[in-house]
Design a protein around this motif. Structure first.
Motif, PDB file in Angstrom:
ATOM      1  N   TYR A 146       2.477 -49.969 -32.050  1.00 25.65           N
ATOM      2  CA  TYR A 146       1.579 -48.860 -31.737  1.00 25.65           C
ATOM      3  C   TYR A 146       1.199 -48.860 -30.263  1.00 25.65           C
ATOM      4  O   TYR A 146       1.194 -47.814 -29.607  1.00 25.65           O
ATOM      5  CB  TYR A 146       0.331 -48.953 -32.612  1.00 25.65           C
TER       6      TYR A 146
ATOM      7  N   ARG B   9       3.838 -47.359 -27.860  1.00 32.06           N
ATOM      8  CA  ARG B   9       4.457 -46.128 -28.380  1.00 32.06           C
ATOM      9  C   ARG B   9       5.114 -45.270 -27.293  1.00 32.06           C
ATOM     10  O   ARG B   9       6.124 -44.627 -27.538  1.00 32.06           O
ATOM     11  CB  ARG B   9       3.444 -45.319 -29.191  1.00 32.06           C
TER      12      ARG B   9
ATOM     13  N   SER C 231      -1.333 -44.420 -35.698  1.00 35.77           N
ATOM     14  CA  SER C 231      -0.834 -43.266 -34.945  1.00 35.77           C
ATOM     15  C   SER C 231      -1.615 -42.004 -35.274  1.00 35.77           C
ATOM     16  O   SER C 231      -1.812 -41.152 -34.412  1.00 35.77           O
ATOM     17  CB  SER C 231       0.649 -43.026 -35.255  1.00 35.77           C
TER      18      SER C 231
END
Lengths: 127, 229
Positions: B80, B83, A46
């Motif tokens: 991920y 997301r 992220s």
């Protein structure tokens, strides 16, 4: 070459697991090393510290055969047969029933709230 | 020498049986034929027939078990990649997981207690919807039997893998969110291996649900135990 890349990536993922376990021991976090490792990897992706392509093929090869990694743990059930002899047998239907109720309620609550959210978004679009 | 032979033998046996059971599952695609169950049953039968104790099997089995760690870490990948989906549904996810996690702990203990099972057994049942290592920690902390807690975790997981499809379809809980959250909360990582079959969105929702449920469970488990006893 392809296999070598996969292996290197798996070793890299193993490193996240080791780091997670180490943090678990060091800081006494009440989560297992593998889940801390998952959070670490997710954080690294992220924040763009790590690019997805560095671990994606290796990770997908592990996930594509995920059930096999549970086999050693599930085979251990053979050592606990005696607990389920006699009245203890009832513990199995109890577990199954409670699992159904849990799954039903969790699904229902999340699905219902999501639908309301979607509806609200739809109507605000119309205005 | 014998040790190397046993190690390789049990690893190969596990891979071979898993591979064959996977072929069987691909061919018939029945939920009760999922490889995690058929492989477990076949290996247990082989061990019993040849009178091999579990600990001997684990000479090889431990190497497969060691890869469970990085495999769980890999669940960060669908997490991920999805997301945006997770951000969009953060509120329904959090609420569903919290309510589901509480339901799982309360119903298990309540049923066991009302049928007159001992405190020790009822408390071993409490964390059954939570992933094995945490379930074992929680049960140890509240006065259950960790090894037995692990068995209940596996029973819960297998229930999800075999029946979730019928159950969620029957009750019309088969949206992407319903499947992912239901599987993750009630049946942890074993159920997540089933969620992967549905697709990346279900896999990511199930992983999130499993992780959050582990966090909520380790915080709230002791409170539930205290309320009941």
């Amino acid at each position: 070459m392809n296999i070598l890349i996969r292996l290197i990536q798996i070793v890299f993922l193993y490193g996240f697991y080791v780091a997670g376990s180490w943090l678990h021991d060091l800081l006494h976090i009440p989560l297992p090393g593998s889940i801390i490792g998952l959070l670490l990897l997710w954080g690294a992706l992220s924040t763009k510290l790590l690019s997805l392509k560095w671990i994606e093929t290796g990770g997908h090869s592990l996930l594509s055969v995920l059930p096999i990694f549970f086999i050693p743990a599930t085979v251990a059930v053979m050592n606990y047969g005696h607990f389920f002899a006699g009245k203890g047998f009832l513990l199995i239907p109890i577990t199954i029933l409670s699992t159904f109720i849990t799954m039903g309620i969790a699904s229902f609550v999340s699905q219902r709230i999501a639908k309301q959210l979607d509806k609200r978004k739809e109507s605000s679009k119309c205005n | 020498m014998q040790l190397i032979l046993l190690t390789c033998g049990f690893i190969l046996l596990t891979i071979l049986v898993y591979f064959l059971m996977n072929v069987l599952y691909m061919k018939f695609h029945q939920p009760f034929l999922v490889p995690i169950i058929t492989t477990t049953i076949v290996i247990i039968i082989i061990l019993i027939v040849f009178n091999i104790p579990y600990d001997t099997y684990m000479i090889g089995g431990q190497w497969i078990d060691k890869l469970l760690g990085p495999a769980v870490v890999s669940l960060a990948i669908p997490l991920y990649k999805q997301r945006e989906l997770l951000k969009q549904y953060i509120f329904p996810i959090l609420t569903g997981v919290l309510v589901g996690c509480l339901t799982g702990m309360v119903t298990g203990v309540a049923f066991a207690k009302s049928l007159g099972f001992s405190k020790e057994l009822a408390l071993s049942l409490l964390p059954k919807s939570i992933t094995t290592p945490i379930a074992m920690q929680i049960s140890a902390q509240i006065g259950g039997i960790p090894a037995l807690a692990a068995v209940f975790v596996i029973i819960a997981g297998i229930t999800g893998v075999i029946f979730s499809h019928y159950f969620l379809t029957f009750f019309k809980l088969d949206s992407t969110l319903g499947r992912g959250i239901g599987l993750g909360v009630a049946t942890h990582a074993i159920g997540t291996s089933k969620a992967i079959e549905y697709g990346e969105q279900e896999a990511s929702l199930s992983s999130v649900a499993m992780t959050l449920s582990a966090i909520f469970g380790s915080l709230l488990g002791p409170v539930i135990a205290w309320i009941f006893y």
